[in-house]
Write a protein that holds these residues in place. Structure first.
Motif, PDB file in Angstrom:
ATOM      1  N   PHE A 210       0.809  -1.211   0.000  1.00 45.53           N
ATOM      2  CA  PHE A 210       0.000   0.000   0.000  1.00 45.53           C
ATOM      3  C   PHE A 210       0.846   1.266   0.000  1.00 45.53           C
ATOM      4  N   VAL A 211       2.088   1.168   0.457  1.00 46.31           N
ATOM      5  CA  VAL A 211       2.981   2.326   0.441  1.00 46.31           C
ATOM      6  C   VAL A 211       3.625   2.518  -0.928  1.00 46.31           C
ATOM      7  N   LEU A 212       3.992   1.416  -1.593  1.00 53.83           N
ATOM      8  CA  LEU A 212       4.816   1.494  -2.796  1.00 53.83           C
ATOM      9  C   LEU A 212       4.062   1.346  -4.113  1.00 53.83           C
ATOM     10  N   VAL A 213       2.879   0.723  -4.094  1.00 52.09           N
ATOM     11  CA  VAL A 213       2.194   0.356  -5.339  1.00 52.09           C
ATOM     12  C   VAL A 213       0.906   1.160  -5.515  1.00 52.09           C
ATOM     13  N   PHE A 214       0.663   1.584  -6.756  1.00 52.95           N
ATOM     14  CA  PHE A 214      -0.551   2.335  -7.086  1.00 52.95           C
ATOM     15  C   PHE A 214      -1.148   1.751  -8.361  1.00 52.95           C
ATOM     16  N   ASP A 215      -2.446   2.022  -8.580  1.00 50.11           N
ATOM     17  CA  ASP A 215      -3.180   1.357  -9.647  1.00 50.11           C
ATOM     18  C   ASP A 215      -2.757   1.748 -11.051  1.00 50.11           C
ATOM     19  N   SER A 216      -2.214   2.926 -11.231  1.00 46.67           N
ATOM     20  CA  SER A 216      -1.805   3.367 -12.566  1.00 46.67           C
ATOM     21  C   SER A 216      -0.688   4.383 -12.447  1.00 46.67           C
ATOM     22  N   ARG A 222       5.082   9.318  -6.901  1.00 40.93           N
ATOM     23  CA  ARG A 222       6.543   9.435  -6.973  1.00 40.93           C
ATOM     24  C   ARG A 222       7.112   9.158  -8.360  1.00 40.93           C
ATOM     25  N   ILE A 223       6.246   8.923  -9.340  1.00 45.60           N
ATOM     26  CA  ILE A 223       6.732   8.587 -10.676  1.00 45.60           C
ATOM     27  C   ILE A 223       7.230   9.845 -11.392  1.00 45.60           C
ATOM     28  N   THR A 224       8.235   9.701 -12.225  1.00 48.62           N
ATOM     29  CA  THR A 224       8.727  10.831 -13.008  1.00 48.62           C
ATOM     30  C   THR A 224       7.842  11.030 -14.242  1.00 48.62           C
ATOM     31  N   GLU A 225       7.880  12.221 -14.779  1.00 50.97           N
ATOM     32  CA  GLU A 225       7.110  12.518 -15.989  1.00 50.97           C
ATOM     33  C   GLU A 225       7.569  11.655 -17.150  1.00 50.97           C
ATOM     34  N   GLU A 226       8.892  11.383 -17.201  1.00 46.42           N
ATOM     35  CA  GLU A 226       9.448  10.586 -18.294  1.00 46.42           C
ATOM     36  C   GLU A 226       8.930   9.152 -18.258  1.00 46.42           C
ATOM     37  N   GLU A 227       8.926   8.544 -17.058  1.00 45.59           N
ATOM     38  CA  GLU A 227       8.478   7.155 -16.955  1.00 45.59           C
ATOM     39  C   GLU A 227       6.982   7.054 -17.240  1.00 45.59           C
ATOM     40  N   ARG A 228       6.208   7.985 -16.718  1.00 49.46           N
ATOM     41  CA  ARG A 228       4.766   7.946 -16.948  1.00 49.46           C
ATOM     42  C   ARG A 228       4.453   8.096 -18.439  1.00 49.46           C
ATOM     43  N   THR A 229       5.093   9.047 -19.104  1.00 50.77           N
ATOM     44  CA  THR A 229       4.849   9.273 -20.530  1.00 50.77           C
ATOM     45  C   THR A 229       5.218   8.053 -21.358  1.00 50.77           C
ATOM     46  N   GLU A 230       6.352   7.445 -21.029  1.00 54.78           N
ATOM     47  CA  GLU A 230       6.799   6.266 -21.769  1.00 54.78           C
ATOM     48  C   GLU A 230       5.795   5.125 -21.645  1.00 54.78           C
TER      49      GLU A 230
END
Length: 485
Positions: A210-216, A222-230
């Motif tokens: 629940f601390v580290l994982v999210f549905d999307s 904490r995700i970077t814009e680069e990783e999300r866009t990719e």
């Protein structure tokens, strides 16, 4: 969303890598919570007990009580897990599509961990309390398996999903580890320690989940814009554009879809074989060949380790072949499904003819599970190919049938070997496995496909009737970004 400077502590791992690690550990611990009782009950029960009550009549070498549970009670306790497990397969997959896999998988594991810790206390109440607790535990764990596919649909690009689905086979790795670890705990600290240890491990994992994982990617803080866009770009490109997910499940179209039933029936046939080999054939080894494989820790773990190893190898190879364009998604799924089911079918023919040799039998059983691990590159990933929006629902249907298969295999063996457990009676079991594996393979070859189905979206897209296309490379994505900049 985190900036680059605020993510220094996670620079070594991307959010997707963290997800992979947590899913691998999750399925390891998931199976640990499931099989711990099958190991501990050997030390919990008085040998040849005939009482139908839970009165303490004996103690173990570590000072813990044993219970006078007869064979019927033991079987009821061990089988009660499936009473709850089968009820939540389909609802669990659908709920993950609605509220997210984070809550369903993590919540199921959290509840099962708490129930595991309470198991020793329930034993002192009555065996009915244990049966009820295990049924509820199965209820929560039943929802976890189909929940992962909807998460993969949001996090994992289409051409990388075989490798991600292979993480589910970490359950085999969990079983291989649980056998020796629980054996050590029982001999050193007594059978209650098995439940306290595995339950505590499950609790710790649940908190981290629940601390580290999210549905999307869009929901991850904490995700970077680069990783999300990719991730989002690759998923959109691979699935043929941005489709609109239907607000309701197209049940009629799903239940009348032959590609869906190809997955469901093939999964049922494959797991029927798995349950028979793992749960029933050790009895054959002991009764017919007078060789107790359960007493050999290495031989007990080999089938599980082999299946996980094959799952990783086959999934890596399948994704590589699809990305290269050498094989289409349909051909890839059919090739690996055939390999995973037809080879075990041939091995069972060998077993039915020459199975009186104990060394040969151990080799056949181990090899059959090893090759069957390739299902992760075959039909097991196929729900994400044909309908990523309803992959949890499809897998829930498949796992419901396979759970019934586990019970059916038990009944078949019981009927065939009721009068005498000899090689002549067990031959029928092996030939049934041959037919089951072969039928599942043939059904998938005829009706399986890698094409994205139109019921996946309420809108028709140009690529809806085409197979998933190879993803753009990182260099191509970077070049596009430079042009847009």
């Amino acid at each position: 969303m985190a900036s680059a400077s605020s993510r220094r502590w996670t620079d070594l791992l991307t959010c997707r890598q963290v997800l992979n690690i947590m899913v691998i550990l999750g399925f390891m611990f998931n199976y640990m919570l499931r099989v711990n009782l099958t190991i501990a009950i050997v030390d919990m029960v008085v040998d040849n007990g005939n009482s139908t009550s839970a009165n303490v009549t004996n103690s173990t070498s570590t000072g813990h009580p044993r219970f006078a549970w007869d064979t019927q009670i033991k079987n009821d306790i061990l089988g009660s897990f499936f009473w709850g497990y089968i009820l939540t397969e389909l609802p669990g997959g659908r709920m993950a599509e609605i509220v997210g896999a984070r809550k369903i998988f993590g919540g199921g594991m959290l509840a099962a961990s708490v129930l595991t810790i309470l198991t020793p206390a329930s034993c002192h109440i009555h065996h009915y309390a244990v049966i009820g607790l295990r049924a509820v535990l199965g209820f929560f764990l039943g929802a976890t398996w189909p929940a992962i596919l909807p998460m993969a649909a949001k996090w994992i690009p289409p051409m990388e999903r075989s490798k991600f689905i292979a993480n589910m086979m970490a359950s085999s790795l969990g079983a291989a580890i649980t056998l020796p670890v629980c054996g050590f705990l029982i001999s050193s600290l007594g059978w209650p320690s098995v439940f306290y240890f595995t339950g505590a491990i499950g609790l710790i994992w649940s908190i981290l989940w629940f601390v580290l994982v999210f549905d999307s990617p869009a929901e991850h803080p904490r995700i970077t814009e680069e990783e999300r866009t990719e991730i989002e770009t690759k998923i959109a490109d691979g699935e043929g554009g941005k489709g609109v997910k239907p607000s309701t499940v197209p049940w009629v179209r799903i239940f009348t879809s032959l590609p869906v039933w190809a997955i469901v029936i093939t999964h049922g046939c494959s797991v029927f074989g798995y349950f028979t080999v793992v749960n029933q054939l050790p009895t054959y080894m002991k009764d017919v060949l007078h060789f107790n494989i359960k007493n050999n820790g290495l031989l007990s773990s080999l089938p599980y380790l082999g299946k996980y190893l094959m799952a990783i190898i086959a999934s890596w190879l399948a994704d590589k072949l699809r990305r290269s364009g050498k094989l289409s998604t349909t051909v890839t799924r059919k090739v690996f499904t055939t390999f995973a089911l037809l080879v075990p079918a041939v091995l069972m023919i060998i077993q039915a003819i020459w199975g009186e040799n104990s060394a040969l039998s151990v080799t056949v059983f181990t090899a059959s599970l090893f090759f069957n691990g390739a299902v992760t590159a075959g039909y097991l990933s196929n729900g994400l190919d044909i309908a990523p929006n309803f992959s949890g629902t499809i897998f829930g249907m498949a796992n419901t049938l396979s759970s019934l298969g586990g019970w059916v295999s038990t009944q078949i063996v019981a009927v065939l070997t009721k009068e005498s457990s000899t090689f002549d009676t067990w031959k029928f079991v092996f030939w049934i496995l041959v037919f089951t594996y072969a039928f599942g393979c043939l059904f998938y070859l005829i009706f399986g496909t890698g094409k994205l189905q139109t019921f996946n979206s309420v809108e028709a897209h140009p690529k809806d009737d085409k197979e998933l296309q190879p993803l753009k490379s990182k260099a191509e994505l970077d070049k596009e970004k430079e042009i847009l900049a």
